[in-house]
Write a protein that holds these residues in place. Structure first.
Motif, PDB file in Angstrom:
ATOM      1  N   UNK A  22      25.344  99.713 -30.779  1.00 32.18           N
ATOM      2  CA  UNK A  22      25.743  99.576 -32.181  1.00 32.18           C
ATOM      3  C   UNK A  22      26.751 100.661 -32.523  1.00 32.18           C
ATOM      4  N   UNK A  23      27.883 100.242 -33.102  1.00 38.81           N
ATOM      5  CA  UNK A  23      28.955 101.152 -33.521  1.00 38.81           C
ATOM      6  C   UNK A  23      28.876 101.304 -35.036  1.00 38.81           C
ATOM      7  N   UNK A  24      28.681 102.542 -35.501  1.00 43.11           N
ATOM      8  CA  UNK A  24      28.514 102.823 -36.929  1.00 43.11           C
ATOM      9  C   UNK A  24      29.588 103.807 -37.383  1.00 43.11           C
ATOM     10  N   UNK A  25      30.460 103.350 -38.259  1.00 42.66           N
ATOM     11  CA  UNK A  25      31.529 104.215 -38.778  1.00 42.66           C
ATOM     12  C   UNK A  25      30.966 105.078 -39.900  1.00 42.66           C
ATOM     13  N   UNK A  26      31.208 106.385 -39.782  1.00 44.36           N
ATOM     14  CA  UNK A  26      30.557 107.334 -40.681  1.00 44.36           C
ATOM     15  C   UNK A  26      31.453 107.751 -41.850  1.00 44.36           C
ATOM     16  N   UNK A  27      30.799 108.061 -42.956  1.00 46.38           N
ATOM     17  CA  UNK A  27      31.481 108.608 -44.122  1.00 46.38           C
ATOM     18  C   UNK A  27      31.724 107.580 -45.225  1.00 46.38           C
ATOM     19  N   UNK A  28      31.569 108.023 -46.474  1.00 45.93           N
ATOM     20  CA  UNK A  28      31.914 107.167 -47.609  1.00 45.93           C
ATOM     21  C   UNK A  28      33.422 107.075 -47.769  1.00 45.93           C
ATOM     22  N   UNK A  29      34.124 108.068 -47.234  1.00 45.47           N
ATOM     23  CA  UNK A  29      35.585 108.126 -47.277  1.00 45.47           C
ATOM     24  C   UNK A  29      36.090 108.115 -45.842  1.00 45.47           C
ATOM     25  N   UNK A  30      36.880 107.088 -45.493  1.00 48.46           N
ATOM     26  CA  UNK A  30      37.283 106.923 -44.093  1.00 48.46           C
ATOM     27  C   UNK A  30      38.732 107.294 -43.821  1.00 48.46           C
ATOM     28  N   UNK A  66      49.703 103.759 -48.861  1.00 39.35           N
ATOM     29  CA  UNK A  66      49.348 102.400 -48.452  1.00 39.35           C
ATOM     30  C   UNK A  66      48.151 102.397 -47.506  1.00 39.35           C
ATOM     31  N   UNK A  67      48.039 103.437 -46.672  1.00 37.47           N
ATOM     32  CA  UNK A  67      46.898 103.525 -45.761  1.00 37.47           C
ATOM     33  C   UNK A  67      45.613 103.804 -46.543  1.00 37.47           C
ATOM     34  N   UNK A  68      45.684 104.677 -47.526  1.00 35.05           N
ATOM     35  CA  UNK A  68      44.524 104.969 -48.372  1.00 35.05           C
ATOM     36  C   UNK A  68      44.059 103.699 -49.084  1.00 35.05           C
ATOM     37  N   UNK A  69      45.009 102.914 -49.576  1.00 38.90           N
ATOM     38  CA  UNK A  69      44.677 101.673 -50.280  1.00 38.90           C
ATOM     39  C   UNK A  69      43.921 100.715 -49.368  1.00 38.90           C
ATOM     40  N   UNK A 106      40.401 102.176 -48.625  1.00 38.49           N
ATOM     41  CA  UNK A 106      39.539 102.106 -49.804  1.00 38.49           C
ATOM     42  C   UNK A 106      39.054 100.678 -50.041  1.00 38.49           C
ATOM     43  N   UNK A 107      39.941  99.714 -49.807  1.00 39.95           N
ATOM     44  CA  UNK A 107      39.553  98.308 -49.966  1.00 39.95           C
ATOM     45  C   UNK A 107      38.439  97.939 -48.989  1.00 39.95           C
ATOM     46  N   UNK A 108      38.590  98.377 -47.744  1.00 42.44           N
ATOM     47  CA  UNK A 108      37.568  98.067 -46.743  1.00 42.44           C
ATOM     48  C   UNK A 108      36.269  98.815 -47.041  1.00 42.44           C
ATOM     49  N   UNK A 109      36.369 100.057 -47.500  1.00 40.62           N
ATOM     50  CA  UNK A 109      35.170 100.835 -47.816  1.00 40.62           C
ATOM     51  C   UNK A 109      34.379 100.186 -48.952  1.00 40.62           C
ATOM     52  N   UNK A 110      35.101  99.615 -49.924  1.00 41.55           N
ATOM     53  CA  UNK A 110      34.444  98.955 -51.051  1.00 41.55           C
ATOM     54  C   UNK A 110      33.834  97.624 -50.661  1.00 41.55           C
ATOM     55  N   UNK A 111      34.491  96.927 -49.717  1.00 38.82           N
ATOM     56  CA  UNK A 111      33.995  95.616 -49.291  1.00 38.82           C
ATOM     57  C   UNK A 111      32.768  95.728 -48.398  1.00 38.82           C
ATOM     58  N   UNK A 112      32.592  96.870 -47.780  1.00 37.03           N
ATOM     59  CA  UNK A 112      31.469  97.087 -46.877  1.00 37.03           C
ATOM     60  C   UNK A 112      30.470  98.052 -47.518  1.00 37.03           C
ATOM     61  N   UNK A 113      29.585  98.608 -46.705  1.00 38.58           N
ATOM     62  CA  UNK A 113      28.568  99.516 -47.244  1.00 38.58           C
ATOM     63  C   UNK A 113      28.986 100.982 -47.208  1.00 38.58           C
ATOM     64  N   UNK A 114      30.237 101.267 -46.838  1.00 43.19           N
ATOM     65  CA  UNK A 114      30.659 102.662 -46.653  1.00 43.19           C
ATOM     66  C   UNK A 114      30.427 103.513 -47.893  1.00 43.19           C
ATOM     67  N   UNK A 115      30.895 103.049 -49.035  1.00 46.50           N
ATOM     68  CA  UNK A 115      30.787 103.856 -50.253  1.00 46.50           C
ATOM     69  C   UNK A 115      29.341 103.970 -50.712  1.00 46.50           C
TER      70      UNK A 115
END
Length: 387
Positions: A189-197, A205-208, A211-220
């Motif tokens: 299992x691969x788990x990406x860490x942090x509320x801010x990636x 543009x990279x931050x945008x 942030x979109x992916x972080x909001x769509x998933x459980x990151x935040x």
């Protein structure tokens, strides 16, 4: 034989024809080591010319590809590279246990493995590649890193130029430990860490996008998200590996369920089938289980101020029957200097992951003692105070 060193100032448009003429000059009796404006290292030039002298028929093609690669990817010329003696892909394989990231399938550029337990990751272009290379170099030589913490990171064996998996020619690769080598039918299992990636000073543009992916998933919400996984069930050939879009839609409740399935013999995409948690006490519990390992990492992150790990992943794995439970950290293309500050972004996600795993197999089975060993060894330090 005396080395004749000459510096030439020529246009890139006639670079290849010039190089061929120089090689022919070598055949006539003199070895020329060129110092070009393209910044190709003397070591690379010397080895290529020696290969030519010894009659390797592919030298010209190799040189042409190598020059083109340097013209397109000048970022890595600041690093010394080792030339692989054979550029055929026969000695390499596509990793069969890769669950996330770019994969070397369908003519795409991705990592390769060999039979000697090494993992070859293409060095990314631009700042990402230089950052990851710099991190591995720094981490490997940093004597302040405790030995018991080093085991959570892949061993770094330097860099090597290999034929790219997409057929684009020689490409610099990071040479790392193949962390799943030796595991029989590993569930991963691969788990990406942090509320801010995203790291500081990232382009807007990279931050945008992040942030979109972080909001769509459980990151935040959770401080981490599951990037990918595969789980071997009772039979060696019985593998469950869901599609990326399915994983991307996970809610917090889905994460709890998958953490149970990860240690079950009946793991299935069927949400109505209760996981049996058959291997929970072996994989998650005990003094050497995943929870104990995550707590070791947490203790280090509570004091380390050397690095900040953005968009880094925790890789959890175990072998057939729950054997060989292990935790590794991977993906360091966005690591930045810690500047004497604790990495609360990663630490917060780690605290959350520990809590989720601790409770995952108890929410629906309050009388089940599958994590009894782990709870007996549980430290009060699990009560994180991460901001």
């Amino acid at each position: 034989m005396r080395l004749r060193m000459r510096r030439h100032h020529i246009s890139m448009s006639c670079l290849f024809s010039f190089l061929i003429s120089e090689l022919l000059f070598v055949v006539r009796g003199s070895l020329a080591v060129l110092l070009m404006r393209s910044r190709i290292s003397v070591v690379v030039w010397t080895e290529l010319i020696l290969r030519f002298i010894h009659g390797i028929r592919k030298s010209r093609l190799l040189l042409c590809h190598h020059v083109n690669r340097h013209l397109l990817c000048q970022f890595h010329t600041q690093f010394p590279l080792t030339i692989q003696s054979s550029y055929t892909l026969d000695m390499f394989k596509v990793p069969v246990h890769q669950v996330a990231g770019h994969q070397a399938i369908g003519g795409k550029l991705g990592p390769l493995v060999d039979d000697d337990g090494r993992f070859y990751k293409p060095l990314q272009s631009g700042e990402r590649g230089s950052t990851e290379k710099a991190f591995y170099t720094s981490f490997s030589s940093n004597t302040s890193i405790p030995e018991d913490i080093r085991r959570f990171f892949p061993v770094f064996h330097g860099t090597q130029v290999l034929e790219a998996s997409d057929g684009s020619g020689p490409c610099p690769h990071l040479v790392l430990q193949d962390i799943v080598s030796g595991h029989l039918s590993p569930s991963i299992m691969d788990i990406k860490m942090g509320a801010n990636t995203w790291p500081p000073q990232s382009p807007e543009d990279y931050i945008t996008r992040c942030l979109e992916k972080d909001r769509e998933t459980t990151s935040i919400n959770l401080g981490f998200r599951i990037e990918g996984f595969h789980i071997y069930r009772s039979e060696e050939s019985d593998l469950w590996k869901p599609e990326k879009q399915f994983i991307k839609s996970f809610s917090a409740q889905d994460v709890r369920l998958v953490l149970k399935k990860f240690v079950s013999s009946n793991a299935s995409p069927d949400l109505d089938l209760n996981p049996d948690c058959a291997f929970a006490s072996i994989v998650y519990g005990g003094s050497t289980g995943i929870l104990a390992q995550l707590r070791e990492l947490k203790a280090w992150f509570e004091v380390q101020t050397i690095y900040r790990f953005y968009s880094c992943s925790v890789l959890m794995m175990h072998g057939k029957g729950g054997s060989g439970a292990a935790v590794k950290l991977v993906d360091f293309a966005h690591v930045v200097d810690g500047e004497g500050v604790i990495d609360h972004n990663f630490l917060g996600g780690l605290c959350s992951l520990i809590e989720f795993i601790s409770k995952a197999t108890q929410d629906e089975y309050p009388n089940k003692t599958c994590l009894k060993d782990s709870e007996n060894n549980r430290s009060s330090s699990d009560n994180c105070t991460c901001e």
